[in-house]
Design an enzyme around this catalytic site. Sequence first.
Site, PDB file in Angstrom:
ATOM      1  N   ASP A 156      -8.039  -9.321   6.742  1.00 50.32           N
ATOM      2  CA  ASP A 156      -8.287  -8.132   7.565  1.00 50.32           C
ATOM      3  C   ASP A 156      -9.058  -8.575   8.807  1.00 50.32           C
ATOM      4  O   ASP A 156     -10.074  -9.268   8.688  1.00 50.32           O
ATOM      5  CB  ASP A 156      -9.201  -7.133   6.831  1.00 50.32           C
ATOM      6  CG  ASP A 156      -8.536  -6.417   5.677  1.00 50.32           C
ATOM      7  OD1 ASP A 156      -7.322  -6.597   5.457  1.00 50.32           O
ATOM      8  OD2 ASP A 156      -9.255  -5.656   4.986  1.00 50.32           O
ATOM      9  N   HIS A 200      -8.831  -3.560  11.974  1.00 54.50           N
ATOM     10  CA  HIS A 200      -8.178  -2.782  10.913  1.00 54.50           C
ATOM     11  C   HIS A 200      -8.952  -1.490  10.617  1.00 54.50           C
ATOM     12  O   HIS A 200      -8.361  -0.437  10.391  1.00 54.50           O
ATOM     13  CB  HIS A 200      -8.085  -3.661   9.660  1.00 54.50           C
ATOM     14  CG  HIS A 200      -7.474  -3.018   8.454  1.00 54.50           C
ATOM     15  ND1 HIS A 200      -6.314  -2.288   8.477  1.00 54.50           N
ATOM     16  CD2 HIS A 200      -7.880  -3.034   7.155  1.00 54.50           C
ATOM     17  CE1 HIS A 200      -6.032  -1.873   7.256  1.00 54.50           C
ATOM     18  NE2 HIS A 200      -6.960  -2.303   6.436  1.00 54.50           N
ATOM     19  N   HIS A 252      -0.798  -5.968   5.979  1.00 57.24           N
ATOM     20  CA  HIS A 252      -1.625  -5.987   4.749  1.00 57.24           C
ATOM     21  C   HIS A 252      -0.782  -6.202   3.498  1.00 57.24           C
ATOM     22  O   HIS A 252      -1.067  -5.660   2.434  1.00 57.24           O
ATOM     23  CB  HIS A 252      -2.471  -4.718   4.661  1.00 57.24           C
ATOM     24  CG  HIS A 252      -3.376  -4.620   5.837  1.00 57.24           C
ATOM     25  ND1 HIS A 252      -4.630  -5.165   5.859  1.00 57.24           N
ATOM     26  CD2 HIS A 252      -3.132  -4.142   7.073  1.00 57.24           C
ATOM     27  CE1 HIS A 252      -5.152  -4.996   7.060  1.00 57.24           C
ATOM     28  NE2 HIS A 252      -4.258  -4.375   7.815  1.00 57.24           N
ATOM     29  N   HIS A 281     -15.706  -2.579   3.537  1.00 59.68           N
ATOM     30  CA  HIS A 281     -15.140  -3.242   4.725  1.00 59.68           C
ATOM     31  C   HIS A 281     -16.164  -3.245   5.865  1.00 59.68           C
ATOM     32  O   HIS A 281     -16.405  -4.277   6.503  1.00 59.68           O
ATOM     33  CB  HIS A 281     -13.877  -2.514   5.207  1.00 59.68           C
ATOM     34  CG  HIS A 281     -12.631  -2.778   4.404  1.00 59.68           C
ATOM     35  ND1 HIS A 281     -12.353  -2.132   3.230  1.00 59.68           N
ATOM     36  CD2 HIS A 281     -11.587  -3.617   4.623  1.00 59.68           C
ATOM     37  CE1 HIS A 281     -11.172  -2.543   2.773  1.00 59.68           C
ATOM     38  NE2 HIS A 281     -10.694  -3.454   3.601  1.00 59.68           N
ATOM     39  N   GLU A 296      -7.772 -10.767   1.159  1.00 53.69           N
ATOM     40  CA  GLU A 296      -7.360  -9.899   0.048  1.00 53.69           C
ATOM     41  C   GLU A 296      -6.042 -10.388  -0.572  1.00 53.69           C
ATOM     42  O   GLU A 296      -5.286 -11.102   0.066  1.00 53.69           O
ATOM     43  CB  GLU A 296      -7.180  -8.458   0.556  1.00 53.69           C
ATOM     44  CG  GLU A 296      -8.484  -7.848   1.046  1.00 53.69           C
ATOM     45  CD  GLU A 296      -8.343  -6.524   1.805  1.00 53.69           C
ATOM     46  OE1 GLU A 296      -9.264  -5.696   1.714  1.00 53.69           O
ATOM     47  OE2 GLU A 296      -7.322  -6.319   2.502  1.00 53.69           O
ATOM     48  N   HIS A 338      -3.549 -11.729   2.400  1.00 52.94           N
ATOM     49  CA  HIS A 338      -3.720 -11.491   3.845  1.00 52.94           C
ATOM     50  C   HIS A 338      -5.199 -11.382   4.203  1.00 52.94           C
ATOM     51  O   HIS A 338      -6.046 -11.166   3.335  1.00 52.94           O
ATOM     52  CB  HIS A 338      -3.000 -10.205   4.260  1.00 52.94           C
ATOM     53  CG  HIS A 338      -3.654  -8.957   3.739  1.00 52.94           C
ATOM     54  ND1 HIS A 338      -3.443  -8.482   2.457  1.00 52.94           N
ATOM     55  CD2 HIS A 338      -4.537  -8.091   4.306  1.00 52.94           C
ATOM     56  CE1 HIS A 338      -4.150  -7.394   2.271  1.00 52.94           C
ATOM     57  NE2 HIS A 338      -4.846  -7.128   3.384  1.00 52.94           N
ATOM     58  N   TRP A 347       0.859  -1.178   0.000  1.00 53.61           N
ATOM     59  CA  TRP A 347       0.000   0.000   0.000  1.00 53.61           C
ATOM     60  C   TRP A 347       0.901   1.235   0.000  1.00 53.61           C
ATOM     61  O   TRP A 347       1.873   1.276   0.756  1.00 53.61           O
ATOM     62  CB  TRP A 347      -0.858  -0.047   1.265  1.00 53.61           C
ATOM     63  CG  TRP A 347      -2.071   0.802   1.148  1.00 53.61           C
ATOM     64  CD1 TRP A 347      -2.173   2.108   1.528  1.00 53.61           C
ATOM     65  CD2 TRP A 347      -3.350   0.415   0.648  1.00 53.61           C
ATOM     66  NE1 TRP A 347      -3.441   2.565   1.264  1.00 53.61           N
ATOM     67  CE2 TRP A 347      -4.178   1.552   0.733  1.00 53.61           C
ATOM     68  CE3 TRP A 347      -3.864  -0.782   0.123  1.00 53.61           C
ATOM     69  CZ2 TRP A 347      -5.513   1.533   0.307  1.00 53.61           C
ATOM     70  CZ3 TRP A 347      -5.181  -0.797  -0.289  1.00 53.61           C
ATOM     71  CH2 TRP A 347      -5.993   0.350  -0.198  1.00 53.61           C
TER      72      TRP A 347
HETATM   73  N1  KYN Z   1      -2.027  -0.656   4.487  1.00 50.28           N
HETATM   74  C1  KYN Z   1      -2.731   0.497   4.427  1.00 50.28           C
HETATM   75  C2  KYN Z   1      -2.114   1.702   4.691  1.00 50.28           C
HETATM   76  C3  KYN Z   1      -2.817   2.872   4.654  1.00 50.28           C
HETATM   77  C4  KYN Z   1      -4.145   2.849   4.342  1.00 50.28           C
HETATM   78  C5  KYN Z   1      -4.788   1.672   4.052  1.00 50.28           C
HETATM   79  C6  KYN Z   1      -4.104   0.499   4.096  1.00 50.28           C
HETATM   80  C7  KYN Z   1      -4.753  -0.797   3.805  1.00 50.28           C
HETATM   81  O1  KYN Z   1      -4.161  -1.824   3.955  1.00 50.28           O
HETATM   82  C8  KYN Z   1      -6.147  -0.812   3.338  1.00 50.28           C
HETATM   83  C9  KYN Z   1      -6.574  -2.009   2.556  1.00 50.28           C
HETATM   84  N2  KYN Z   1      -7.975  -1.873   2.302  1.00 50.28           N
HETATM   85  C10 KYN Z   1      -6.395  -3.317   3.231  1.00 50.28           C
HETATM   86  O2  KYN Z   1      -7.243  -3.657   4.028  1.00 50.28           O
HETATM   87  O3  KYN Z   1      -5.465  -4.090   2.944  1.00 50.28           O
HETATM   88 ZN    ZN Z   2      -8.958  -4.499   3.433  1.00 49.61          ZN
HETATM   89 ZN    ZN Z   3      -5.984  -5.656   4.230  1.00 45.64          ZN
END
Ligand code: KYN
Ligand code: ZN
Ligand code: ZN
Length: 209
Positions: free
Chosen positions: A54, A58, A48, A159, A171, A52, A18
């Site tokens: 959630d 999270h 993440h 989510h 995911e 992985h 990310w």
């Molecule tokens: N790692 C992050 C850093 C900053 C903001 C979001 C994420 C996420 O991981 C969101 C993603 N929807 C997730 O569940 O994997």
């Molecule tokens: Zn997610």
């Molecule tokens: Zn995630």
Amino acid sequence: MSGWIDISQVLTEKIPVWPGDSPFTYRLTWSKEETGSVNVGQVVMSTHTGTHIDAPFHFDSDGRRVIDLDTDLYIGNARVIHLHRPQAITSRELSGEDLTGVTRLLIRTDAWTERSAFPSSIPAIDPDLAPWLSQKGIRLVGLDLPSVDPLNSKALPAHHALNHHGIHILEGLVLDHVAPGDYELVALPLPLADGDGSPVRAVLKPQKT
Ligand SMILES: Nc1ccccc1C(=O)C[C@H](N)C(=O)O
Ligand SMILES: [Zn+2]
Ligand SMILES: [Zn+2]
């Protein structure tokens, strides 16, 4: 041949994360030369990264942590369906599927196949799909994308809606080589006491019919 198909991303320092999140690193704390007996590694990673799950914590500070999640969610029968690069994942895209008796649904979208880079946009799950899926008895949704919401979303409506309807999230699957059908899934998270998410090794075995 065991018959298990690996549907996990390989964890190397090249794995995209990310934007801004901790890069994956693996290094030796001690080499065998240094200890005289063993190589000992250490891993630094975002929870993440790659394939992985959630945990509700999270996106909900009062939500359950990884250790609180039922391991049964991540072991058992799963249905794989294909949607070819959908714009969004709504009940319209899934209307042709008979999901009777399905508890774990894995969605191949083919919308992130250049996995050496983080995608710039992805199809998101319509939050209205959550009650529709839960009504069919689905308790786990997995997909070949890094999120179930749009990448720029702060509110994370999918989510929250999935969690509200008792549906857990998997995911970053690799489903390029997986035909639609019924499988046995194993995708267990690590027993992280405080975890907001956890990498998993996800595998599928075609179901005996
Ligand atoms: N790692 C992050 C850093 C900053 C903001 C979001 C994420 C996420 O991981 C969101 C993603 N929807 C997730 O569940 O994997
Ligand atoms: Zn997610
Ligand atoms: Zn995630």
